[in-house]
Motif scaffolding. Structure first.
Motif, PDB file in Angstrom:
ATOM      1  N   HIS A  83     125.292 -60.669  16.404  1.00 60.30           N
ATOM      2  CA  HIS A  83     124.199 -60.573  15.429  1.00 60.30           C
ATOM      3  C   HIS A  83     123.696 -61.956  15.015  1.00 60.30           C
ATOM      4  N   LEU A  84     124.623 -62.913  14.894  1.00 57.63           N
ATOM      5  CA  LEU A  84     124.204 -64.297  14.603  1.00 57.63           C
ATOM      6  C   LEU A  84     123.365 -64.847  15.757  1.00 57.63           C
ATOM      7  N   ALA A  85     123.789 -64.528  16.981  1.00 57.97           N
ATOM      8  CA  ALA A  85     123.072 -65.014  18.169  1.00 57.97           C
ATOM      9  C   ALA A  85     121.652 -64.453  18.197  1.00 57.97           C
ATOM     10  N   ALA A  87     119.920 -63.435  15.643  1.00 58.12           N
ATOM     11  CA  ALA A  87     119.137 -64.062  14.572  1.00 58.12           C
ATOM     12  C   ALA A  87     118.696 -65.465  14.985  1.00 58.12           C
ATOM     13  N   ALA A  88     119.573 -66.185  15.709  1.00 61.16           N
ATOM     14  CA  ALA A  88     119.253 -67.567  16.079  1.00 61.16           C
ATOM     15  C   ALA A  88     118.295 -67.645  17.255  1.00 61.16           C
TER      16      ALA A  88
END
Lengths: 260, 66
Positions: A83-85, A87-88
């Protein structure tokens, strides 16, 4: 042409971006490799070097950006990183890596399957890094993996394709592309994987730590292309007995009978 | 108040927002992801998101990797 997650790739060489001596060398190696897919990792910002940014060195018009979940030890950590990936990167491509043991970096099959299932449901294009287990490959494609990435040998070992027998089974059974990942240490290893019918290979260490990473990237591109061409051309079968390549009739020994 | 930034304690003033903290750290907001107590904060909320004592903040970005 190779298609993964609805995207078509001309190059069958995917490149990892780790361990390059500088972003200039990395950029040149990417260019020389002709790759259209590069992997990246997620880490905490180094607050001593807050400006440091790999994204500025990568051309996202030319390459699909494939974030990995390296560092994740279980499905929960991998899903959080995914999920961080997203978003980034603003995209849903994901190389799923779940490696609980830092010594071997071998992927956890149970957690990888669990995470693949959940991430596919959440809309990710999941390419799971996996041990070369044919049954697991089927299970992963059944839950929606966009490709499977069996290892040739453990990450960063340059040991080549130690799992050829199982990879061959995976290739023969797969309905999704098979990308041989990890352990590919020489262009000949990449060529072998492609000759076996792999759809692509992912290479990082062998290129990034080579004496001349740019020349090595070129060598890998040529090997991948040669291996693929050979596979498509159709390789001859192996035999334990000698099979003469020159005609057996009309030899000197036949015509001049006294020699027999 | 004190928060935990990338695992280390960090003292900030009560009215600090995520945007102010990124500015103070010299981190360009376009190249990072902010996670606050395991929830991703969208960039358009940086200016309006402030902190509670003991918040866990993670500042993440892409690096080279295979």
């Amino acid at each position: 042409m190779l298609t993964i997650g609805g995207h078509t790739f001309n190059s069958r060489l995917f490149l990892g971006t780790g361990k390059f001596s500088s972003s200039t060398v990395m950029k040149q190696a990417i260019e020389a490799s002709g790759t259209e897919m590069v992997t990246v990792a997620l880490r905490r910002v180094d607050l001593e070097n807050p400006q440091d940014d790999i994204m500025s060195a990568l051309d996202r018009d030319k390459c699909v950006f494939l974030p990995n979940t390296s560092g994740a030890r279980n499905a929960e950590e991998a899903i959080r990183l995914a999920h961080l990936a997203r978003a980034a990167s603003g995209s849903s491509w994901l190389k799923l890596e779940v490696t609980p043991d830092p010594r071997t970096l071998l992927p956890d099959p149970v957690e990888t399957l669990k995470a693949t299932e959940e991430l596919v449901r959440a809309g990710f294009i999941v390419l799971p890094y996996m041990n070369a287990d044919p049954i697991l490959a089927l299970r992963l494609q059944d839950v929606g993996a966009a490709a499977v990435m069996p290892l040739g040998s453990p990450i960063g070992t340059n040991q080549g394709i130690l799992t050829a027998f199982q990879i061959e089974i995976i290739i023969n059974q797969a309905r999704v592309p098979v990308v041989v990942d990890a352990g590919i240490g020489a262009p000949s290893h990449a060529a072998l994987a492609m000759e076996m019918g792999a759809d692509a290979v992912l290479v990082n260490t062998a290129i990034s730590v080579a004496g001349d990473p740019v020349a090595m990237a070129r060598a890998f591109a040529q090997a991948v292309e040669a291996g693929r061409t050979a596979f498509v051309a159709g390789m001859g079968s192996r035999s334990k007995q000698a099979q003469a390549s020159s005609p057996l009739t009309g030899t000197l020994a036949t015509d001049l009978g006294f020699l027999a | 108040m004190q928060i935990h930034l990338n695992g280390s304690p960090k003292t900030i003033t009560d009215s600090t927002t995520v945007a102010m903290l990124l500015h103070e750290l010299g981190v360009p907001s376009t190249s990072v992801v902010v996670e606050l107590n395991k929830t991703i904060i969208q960039p358009d909320c940086y200016a309006t998101t402030s902190f509670q004592d003991n918040d866990q903040m993670e500042l993440i970005r892409f690096v080279g990797g295979g």
